[in-house]
Design an enzyme around this catalytic site. Structure first.
Site, short mmCIF file in Angstrom:
data_model
loop_
_atom_site.label_atom_id
_atom_site.label_comp_id
_atom_site.label_asym_id
_atom_site.label_seq_id
_atom_site.Cartn_x
_atom_site.Cartn_y
_atom_site.Cartn_z
N GLY A 1 42.82 34.44 47.14
CA GLY A 1 41.60 34.56 47.93
C GLY A 1 40.44 33.93 47.18
N GLN B 1 31.95 32.50 44.99
CA GLN B 1 32.68 31.99 43.82
C GLN B 1 32.60 30.48 43.68
OE1 GLN B 1 36.28 34.48 44.86
NE2 GLN B 1 36.33 34.60 42.62
N CYS C 1 40.71 38.40 39.34
CA CYS C 1 39.70 37.67 40.09
C CYS C 1 39.49 36.33 39.42
CB CYS C 1 38.39 38.47 40.09
SG CYS C 1 37.05 37.67 40.99
N LEU C 2 39.37 35.26 40.20
CA LEU C 2 39.20 33.92 39.62
C LEU C 2 37.89 33.80 38.85
CD1 LEU C 2 40.58 31.69 42.54
CD2 LEU C 2 41.76 32.34 40.42
N HIS D 1 38.98 42.90 48.54
CA HIS D 1 38.40 42.30 47.33
C HIS D 1 37.41 41.19 47.73
CE1 HIS D 1 38.93 40.72 43.05
NE2 HIS D 1 38.35 39.70 43.65
N GLU D 2 37.83 40.35 48.69
CA GLU D 2 36.97 39.23 49.11
C GLU D 2 35.73 39.71 49.87
OE1 GLU D 2 37.49 36.52 47.65
OE2 GLU D 2 39.46 37.15 46.96
N HIS E 1 33.18 40.69 47.52
CA HIS E 1 32.45 39.54 46.99
C HIS E 1 31.31 39.14 47.93
CE1 HIS E 1 34.39 37.95 43.41
NE2 HIS E 1 35.59 37.99 43.96
NI NI Z 1 37.51 37.84 43.14
#
Ligand code: NI
Length: 198
Positions: free
Chosen positions: A54, A59, A116-117, A158-159, A162
């Site tokens: 995701g 991000q 998480c990226l 999670h997204e 964000h």
């Molecule tokens: Ni993340």
């Protein structure tokens, strides 16, 4: 970027922890045009390139209500999806592009590993509702509604966090957060130094 690539990928830099955009709530999207499609394509390329499931607009540095998700390669962590109360083949719905998503969380919570990226090499178990109902729009502005569970439900929650400026470290247990504190502080410092140098 590869100059001779047949299929030019658009890989964007991924914003890391410490960048203020990660704490910004996304603006709702009301224009569904070519520039949105280009942004979605670039976010998908960036997510796949980073082996993520995701990616939220924050991000890649944009505070928008936009996220992309694809759990189709995660065979070891199953998901299921229902549309109009009927189970559907999840593969046919991936990747998901969710614009202005809203979620209901009608279920009990489960704990599961998350990364998480924007937080390379940092992982922890996070409690989240097991099943969620998602209402959103796709990249054309068409309504999307489904219920899901498993990894997909986790990834979407999670997204959507964000998109509201919430990060998975906010949902970590105090113990995990204490354990990761040195890495979190060093990542935050690195990001701030890089921003100053720009
Ligand atoms: Ni993340």
């Amino acid at each position: 970027m590869e100059v001779f690539s047949q299929d030019p990928l658009m890989i964007l830099p991924i914003v890391k922890y410490g960048h203020p955009v990660l704490r910004q709530r996304g603006r709702p999207i009301d224009v569904f045009d070519q520039s949105l499609e280009d942004l979605v394509d670039a976010m998908l390329d960036t997510m796949y390139d980073a082996d993520g499931v995701g990616l939220a607009a924050q991000q890649i540095g944009k505070a928008l209500q936009l996220t992309v998700v694809d759990v189709s390669q995660s065979d070891d962590r199953p998901s299921s999806m229902k549309v109009n109360n009927e189970p559907v083949d999840l593969q046919e719905y991936m990747p998901l592009v969710l614009v202005n998503p809203l979620i209901d969380q009608p279920s009990s919570t489960v704990s599961g590993p998350e990364g998480c990226l924007s937080f390379p090499e940092i992982y922890a178990d996070i409690d989240r509702p097991e099943q969620v109902r998602v209402r959103a729009q796709d990249h054309k502005g068409n309504p999307v509604e489904f219920v899901c569970d498993g990894l997909l439900a986790k990834a979407i929650q999670h997204e959507v966090d964000h998109l509201n400026g919430i990060l998975f470290i906010d949902r970590m247990s105090t113990r995990d957060k204490d354990r990761w504190r040195p890495q979190l502080e060093s990542l935050q410092d690195q990001t701030k130094q890089a921003l100053k140098a720009d």
